[in-house]
Scaffold this active site. Structure first.
Site, PDB file in Angstrom:
ATOM      1  N   HIS A 162       0.825  -1.222   0.000  1.00 43.56           N
ATOM      2  CA  HIS A 162       0.000   0.000   0.000  1.00 43.56           C
ATOM      3  C   HIS A 162       0.856   1.269   0.000  1.00 43.56           C
ATOM      4  O   HIS A 162       0.333   2.353  -0.253  1.00 43.56           O
ATOM      5  CB  HIS A 162      -0.940   0.030   1.208  1.00 43.56           C
ATOM      6  CG  HIS A 162      -1.947  -1.067   1.219  1.00 43.56           C
ATOM      7  ND1 HIS A 162      -2.832  -1.266   0.185  1.00 43.56           N
ATOM      8  CD2 HIS A 162      -2.211  -2.051   2.130  1.00 43.56           C
ATOM      9  CE1 HIS A 162      -3.600  -2.319   0.459  1.00 43.56           C
ATOM     10  NE2 HIS A 162      -3.238  -2.825   1.632  1.00 43.56           N
ATOM     11  N   ASP A 198      -2.434 -10.510  -2.594  1.00 43.47           N
ATOM     12  CA  ASP A 198      -3.008 -10.108  -1.298  1.00 43.47           C
ATOM     13  C   ASP A 198      -4.508  -9.823  -1.485  1.00 43.47           C
ATOM     14  O   ASP A 198      -4.944  -9.435  -2.573  1.00 43.47           O
ATOM     15  CB  ASP A 198      -2.285  -8.847  -0.811  1.00 43.47           C
ATOM     16  CG  ASP A 198      -2.656  -8.440   0.606  1.00 43.47           C
ATOM     17  OD1 ASP A 198      -1.873  -8.745   1.522  1.00 43.47           O
ATOM     18  OD2 ASP A 198      -3.726  -7.811   0.802  1.00 43.47           O
ATOM     19  N   HIS A 200      -6.075  -7.338  -0.469  1.00 45.12           N
ATOM     20  CA  HIS A 200      -6.252  -5.905  -0.709  1.00 45.12           C
ATOM     21  C   HIS A 200      -5.442  -5.455  -1.923  1.00 45.12           C
ATOM     22  O   HIS A 200      -4.306  -5.900  -2.120  1.00 45.12           O
ATOM     23  CB  HIS A 200      -5.800  -5.115   0.518  1.00 45.12           C
ATOM     24  CG  HIS A 200      -6.460  -5.548   1.796  1.00 45.12           C
ATOM     25  ND1 HIS A 200      -5.895  -6.493   2.634  1.00 45.12           N
ATOM     26  CD2 HIS A 200      -7.643  -5.182   2.345  1.00 45.12           C
ATOM     27  CE1 HIS A 200      -6.711  -6.683   3.676  1.00 45.12           C
ATOM     28  NE2 HIS A 200      -7.778  -5.914   3.524  1.00 45.12           N
ATOM     29  N   ASP A 287      -3.915 -13.093   3.289  1.00 35.96           N
ATOM     30  CA  ASP A 287      -5.206 -12.736   3.896  1.00 35.96           C
ATOM     31  C   ASP A 287      -6.394 -13.155   3.030  1.00 35.96           C
ATOM     32  O   ASP A 287      -7.543 -12.840   3.351  1.00 35.96           O
ATOM     33  CB  ASP A 287      -5.265 -11.244   4.258  1.00 35.96           C
ATOM     34  CG  ASP A 287      -4.685 -10.337   3.196  1.00 35.96           C
ATOM     35  OD1 ASP A 287      -4.397 -10.815   2.075  1.00 35.96           O
ATOM     36  OD2 ASP A 287      -4.509  -9.135   3.488  1.00 35.96           O
TER      37      ASP A 287
HETATM   38  C1  OKP Z   1      -2.932  -4.385   4.654  1.00 40.48           C
HETATM   39  B1  OKP Z   1      -2.527  -5.499   3.676  1.00 40.48           B
HETATM   40  C2  OKP Z   1      -8.077   0.869   9.348  1.00 40.48           C
HETATM   41  C3  OKP Z   1      -8.324  -0.605   9.432  1.00 40.48           C
HETATM   42  C4  OKP Z   1      -8.255  -1.207   8.057  1.00 40.48           C
HETATM   43  C5  OKP Z   1      -6.751  -1.639   6.280  1.00 40.48           C
HETATM   44  C6  OKP Z   1      -6.248  -3.003   5.938  1.00 40.48           C
HETATM   45  C7  OKP Z   1      -4.822  -3.004   5.515  1.00 40.48           C
HETATM   46  C8  OKP Z   1      -4.397  -4.322   4.944  1.00 40.48           C
HETATM   47  N1  OKP Z   1      -8.189   1.525  10.596  1.00 40.48           N
HETATM   48  N2  OKP Z   1      -6.907  -1.394   7.648  1.00 40.48           N
HETATM   49  O1  OKP Z   1      -2.982  -5.344   2.373  1.00 40.48           O
HETATM   50  O2  OKP Z   1      -2.830  -6.830   4.135  1.00 40.48           O
HETATM   51 ZN    ZN Z   2      -4.038  -7.360   2.635  1.00 39.60          ZN
END
Ligand code: OKP
Ligand code: ZN
Length: 345
Positions: A162, A198, A200, A287
């Protein structure tokens, strides 16, 4: 498989993040890497300390002012008030549309907002050192491929996909996958691909290479209409300028089935095969596992072996970079399944 692992990951250990309006314990914990290390060792995989210094490659992936901010952020935070050593900084203001991001404010929290996409990327005292160890692993892995290794695993945290050229976000600070891809280009690979599996979307990696035809970015992820990071990852994002046609997003609805996920993986592999290229970087988020607490795909342990076997069939040298995966106790097994599936495939 050659695996890079540094204990420096544990220096990034913020206590909490915000989730649904509440302060909750971090999902992205040092224990995650501990489970991966333990399972790798139990399966007889040797671990190597990253030996490369990634600083030069980092300056090709991230902006100088962002690197300067990140390297000094904790010291600046504590300099404001010694008691801040026991507190976590969070951004509370961001330069969204119509506001200026070219002028770096003096105010620390304002700078934190300038260099963040969300309030979900908590810093701690050792964040820079830990993130740097991940980038060092990425460059070390690229060097191994240059020396003829078939595949290397970077078992590092925090994750990176990210993080953009000048911002942190989604638990990510330095974009390890982009660092690996850039290192491969710098050492002579003319065509590199990044496959991001991933849950996300890897918005940082996509944006870093969006204008470039030499690094293809392909991603399978939860549809950003409902899933983090929300503001990037749609199917109509295909690249820009010389990079047009070198970005492929395959968003899937939250709740998609395992067969639907592997169908999308086939489409991704077809694009990767058409690109050819000299090397592949895999942003290995785990994930997508059915038991993940913050994601909504349904892969089981065996599916990770199948993923590894399928990637082996591409016939490319691969750098695997650990990204997400928050069912910590199962993370080691799921990671090792990909690695061993690849070795068998
Ligand atoms: C990171 B990776 C925000 C909670 C959500 C976003 C998820 C990040 C995932 N306060 N956080 O891509 O596994
Ligand atoms: Zn993720």
């Amino acid at each position: 498989m050659v695996t890079f692992f540094s204990d420096r990951h544990a220096l990034h250990a913020p206590a909490f993040e915000f989730f649904r309006g509440e302060r909750v314990p971090c999902f992205e914990t040092p224990a995650r890497a501990g489970f991966v290390r333990d399972r790798l060792l139990a399966r007889g995989h040797a671990l190597r300390e990253p030996e490369a210094d990634s600083l030069q490659v980092l300056t090709q992936v991230h902006t100088a002012r962002y690197l300067r901010f990140l390297a000094g952020a904790w010291d600046h935070w504590v300099a404001l008030d010694p008691e801040n050593a026991g507190r976590q900084p969070f951004p509370s203001v961001w330069p969204v549309r119509t506001l200026r991001s070219d002028v770096e404010p003096d105010n620390f929290v304002a700078r934190l907002g300038l260099y963040s996409m969300d309030n979900g990327s908590p810093l701690s005292a050792g964040t820079w050192t830990a993130a740097k160890a991940g980038a060092d692993a990425a460059v070390s892995a690229a060097r191994c491929l240059g020396a003829g290794e078939r595949a290397v695993f970077c078992a590092a945290r925090p994750p990176g996909h990210h993080a953009g050229a000048d911002f942190m976000g989604g638990y990510c600070f330095l974009n390890n996958a982009a660092v690996a891809a850039q290192a491969l280009v710098q050492q002579g690979c003319e065509r590199v691909a990044v496959l991001d599996v991933d849950y996300h979307h890897g918005n940082g990696t996509q944006s870093i290479f969006y204008d470039r035809p030499d690094v293809l970015f392909v991603s399978l992820h939860g549809d950003p209409r409902t899933e983090y990071p929300f503001y990037l990852g749609h199917a109509d994002e295909t690249g820009r300028g010389a990079g047009e046609g070198f970005n492929l997003n395959l968003p899937l609805p939250a709740g998609s089935t395992v067969p639907a996920w592997f169908d999308a993986l086939e489409a991704a592999c077809a694009r990767l095969a058409r690109h050819g290229g000299d090397a592949l970087v895999v942003s290995l988020g785990l994930d997508t596992f059915a038991g993940d607490p913050i994601s909504a795909f349904a892969l089981q342990g065996d599916d990770f072996s199948r993923l590894g076997r399928r990637l082996a069939r591409l016939g490319l040298p691969v750098v695997f970079v650990l990204e997400g995966g928050y069912a910590a106790a199962e993370l080691g097994l799921n990671a090792v399944n990909v690695i061993e599936g690849f070795e068998q495939g």
